[in-house]
Motif scaffolding. Structure first.
Motif, mmCIF file in Angstrom:
data_model
loop_
_atom_site.group_PDB
_atom_site.id
_atom_site.type_symbol
_atom_site.label_atom_id
_atom_site.label_comp_id
_atom_site.label_asym_id
_atom_site.label_seq_id
_atom_site.Cartn_x
_atom_site.Cartn_y
_atom_site.Cartn_z
ATOM 1 N N CYS A 1 3.811 41.477 37.387
ATOM 2 C CA CYS A 1 3.637 41.330 38.847
ATOM 3 C C CYS A 1 4.985 41.263 39.546
ATOM 4 O O CYS A 1 5.173 41.865 40.607
ATOM 5 C CB CYS A 1 2.813 40.084 39.156
ATOM 6 N N ARG B 1 2.133 38.855 32.155
ATOM 7 C CA ARG B 1 1.468 39.299 33.387
ATOM 8 C C ARG B 1 2.284 38.913 34.620
ATOM 9 O O ARG B 1 2.420 39.689 35.564
ATOM 10 C CB ARG B 1 0.070 38.688 33.468
ATOM 11 N N PHE B 2 2.823 37.705 34.601
ATOM 12 C CA PHE B 2 3.689 37.286 35.702
ATOM 13 C C PHE B 2 4.890 38.221 35.812
ATOM 14 O O PHE B 2 5.269 38.633 36.916
ATOM 15 C CB PHE B 2 4.156 35.841 35.492
ATOM 16 N N PHE C 1 -0.644 45.007 32.556
ATOM 17 C CA PHE C 1 -2.088 44.846 32.714
ATOM 18 C C PHE C 1 -2.810 45.055 31.386
ATOM 19 O O PHE C 1 -3.950 44.616 31.222
ATOM 20 C CB PHE C 1 -2.622 45.814 33.765
ATOM 21 N N LEU D 1 6.350 44.738 39.769
ATOM 22 C CA LEU D 1 5.703 45.511 40.835
ATOM 23 C C LEU D 1 6.239 45.133 42.210
ATOM 24 O O LEU D 1 6.501 46.004 43.049
ATOM 25 C CB LEU D 1 4.184 45.303 40.787
ATOM 26 N N ILE D 2 6.430 43.845 42.429
ATOM 27 C CA ILE D 2 6.985 43.394 43.710
ATOM 28 C C ILE D 2 8.414 43.906 43.872
ATOM 29 O O ILE D 2 8.800 44.386 44.942
ATOM 30 C CB ILE D 2 6.928 41.856 43.813
#
Length: 140
Positions: A126, A122-123, A2, A129-130
């Motif tokens: 993410c 950023r991808f 982020f 995080l998933i």
């Protein structure tokens, strides 16, 4: 990842990429250490140096078999090969998705304001995080 929204200079980006090296080192080290420990433990059970757990799997392990009745289970090369496939497949998928992101967002050379690399990072953040959320479903 982020922080990619706030980084605007090369030194700040260098620090950000350097900080990624800390979890990267753990990612490279921890799986091999865990695999080696498990293979070593299971080998010690087969040799009789450790007591097998009181389960069906423990009984089979002490006899040198696996659940399919095959002998020679837990060969280090096979286990590390499976681990290698588990690592390589997501890398191939990430490369394909990253190329799509670059194709969609990358500007021509010399045009200011290209932030396609930031969107790839950023991808990746993410996706991490998933993956972290999904690991909560993994049992002992």
């Amino acid at each position: 990842m982020f922080l990619t929204f706030f980084v605007r200079s090369v030194p700040a980006a260098t620090v950000l990429v350097g900080l990624i090296g800390i979890p990267w080192a753990m990612t490279n080290w921890a799986p091999f250490a865990l695999i080696a420990e498990e293979i070593s433990k299971r080998d010690a059970i087969r040799r009789g140096a450790l007591r097998p757990p009181p389960t069906r799997e423990g009984e089979l392990l002490a006899q040198g078999e696996d659940e399919s009745g095959g002998a020679g289970a837990d060969q280090a090369g096979v286990v590390l090969g499976i681990h290698n496939v588990a690592i390589a497949a997501p890398q191939v998928i990430a490369a394909l998705v990253s190329s799509v992101i670059f194709r969609a967002l990358q500007k021509e050379r010399g045009v200011p304001g290209d932030n396609s690399v930031a969107w790839v990072l950023r991808f990746g953040g993410c996706a991490a995080l998933i993956a972290g959320w999904l690991t909560r479903r993994v049992g002992e």
